[in-house]
Design a protein around this motif. Structure first.
Motif, short mmCIF file in Angstrom:
data_model
loop_
_atom_site.label_atom_id
_atom_site.label_comp_id
_atom_site.label_asym_id
_atom_site.label_seq_id
_atom_site.Cartn_x
_atom_site.Cartn_y
_atom_site.Cartn_z
N GLN A 5 0.81 -1.22 0.00
CA GLN A 5 0.00 0.00 0.00
C GLN A 5 0.84 1.27 0.00
N TRP A 6 2.00 1.23 0.68
CA TRP A 6 2.80 2.45 0.73
C TRP A 6 3.42 2.79 -0.62
N GLY A 7 3.30 1.86 -1.59
CA GLY A 7 3.80 2.13 -2.93
C GLY A 7 2.86 3.00 -3.74
N TYR A 8 1.60 3.08 -3.34
CA TYR A 8 0.65 3.89 -4.10
C TYR A 8 -0.25 4.74 -3.21
N ARG A 9 -0.02 4.75 -1.88
CA ARG A 9 -0.77 5.61 -0.97
C ARG A 9 0.20 6.39 -0.10
N PRO A 10 -0.19 7.59 0.34
CA PRO A 10 0.72 8.41 1.16
C PRO A 10 0.81 7.89 2.58
N GLN A 11 1.66 6.91 2.80
CA GLN A 11 1.88 6.36 4.12
C GLN A 11 3.30 5.83 4.21
N ALA A 12 3.77 5.68 5.43
CA ALA A 12 5.15 5.23 5.64
C ALA A 12 5.30 3.75 5.29
N PRO A 13 6.47 3.35 4.76
CA PRO A 13 6.71 1.94 4.49
C PRO A 13 6.67 1.11 5.77
N ARG A 14 6.30 -0.14 5.63
CA ARG A 14 6.27 -1.05 6.76
C ARG A 14 7.70 -1.39 7.19
N THR A 15 7.91 -1.52 8.48
CA THR A 15 9.23 -1.89 9.00
C THR A 15 9.51 -3.36 8.69
N LEU A 16 10.72 -3.64 8.21
CA LEU A 16 11.10 -5.01 7.91
C LEU A 16 11.14 -5.84 9.19
N ARG A 17 10.78 -7.12 9.06
CA ARG A 17 10.77 -8.01 10.23
C ARG A 17 11.19 -9.41 9.81
N ASP A 18 11.46 -10.24 10.81
CA ASP A 18 11.82 -11.62 10.54
C ASP A 18 10.73 -12.30 9.70
#
Length: 216
Positions: A5-18
């Motif tokens: 979603q952050w690729g096409y909506r104005p929001q922060a990218p998700r934090t990477l996780r295991d």
């Protein structure tokens, strides 16, 4: 495996996780020539299907290296790479090999994404054929090995640029011919390969560069 979603909506990218898996397609151009490398990076513990898919594409890559010899044809090269792929019971999404500089020869294979849940509502993807199958391999020709495979929605896409040598093939980036694994949560940094060349894993393949979780 859709666009986040952050690729096409104005929001922060998700934090990477295991458990995350990151894909990248890396290009470099110099003097009218270019290279291409496919990267799959796994963070921490990932689903076991990624390892299964990794085994399939690694076998396809190795078969390609064995077939990349002067005097062979591009069709023979493509057929060799597709044998491990066609023998597995998952899904393939794209071609496994094509030429570079210029990019004309294309390996053809059935893109069986119709096996994925929900794919039945879309039109089927037609099978392709190998283009320039009769092209004879000569020293200096460059190709991209990019075998890809998935079990369910767990896909692995590896590979890189290879050159037809006088006898043995030349790999420009053997590190990307496998799943690269990252550990740690902050300050990830890749150490440089040792001067004498890449280390080998238990199967004799080039080992991935060490990944450290310190910030020093």
């Amino acid at each position: 495996m859709g666009m986040p979603q952050w690729g096409y909506r104005p929001q922060a990218p998700r934090t990477l996780r295991d458990g995350d898996v990151i894909y990248a397609e890396v290009f470099c151009n110099f003097g009218g020539r270019h290279t291409q490398h496919q990267v799959t990076m796994a963070i921490g513990e990932v689903h076991e299907d990624f390892q299964r898919a990794g085994d399939v594409v690694r076998a396809a890559y190795a078969a390609g290296l064995e077939a990349l010899r002067p005097g062979r044809t591009f069709g023979e090269l493509a057929d060799a790479m597709y044998k491990p792929i066609e023998a597995a019971d998952g899904s393939v999404f794209s071609i496994a090999v094509h030429s570079l500089n210029p990019g004309l020869a294309l390996g053809g294979i059935s893109t069986d994404i119709g096996r994925l849940p929900g794919a039945e509502v879309y039109l089927p993807v037609p099978d392709g054929r190998t283009f320039l199958a009769d092209l004879e391999l000569e020293p200096g020709m460059t190709f991209v090995f990019e075998p890809n495979y998935a079990f369910a929605r767990h896909m692995v896409h590896i590979g890189g640029t290879v050159i037809v040598g006088e006898d043995e093939p030349i790999e420009l980036s053997p590190y990307t011919a496998q799943i690269l694994r990252a550990t740690g949560r902050r300050g990830l940094r890749r150490s440089s390969p040792r001067p004498h060349g890449p280390e080998r894993d238990d199967n004799g393949h080039p080992a991935a560069p060490a990944i450290r979780d310190d910030c020093s």
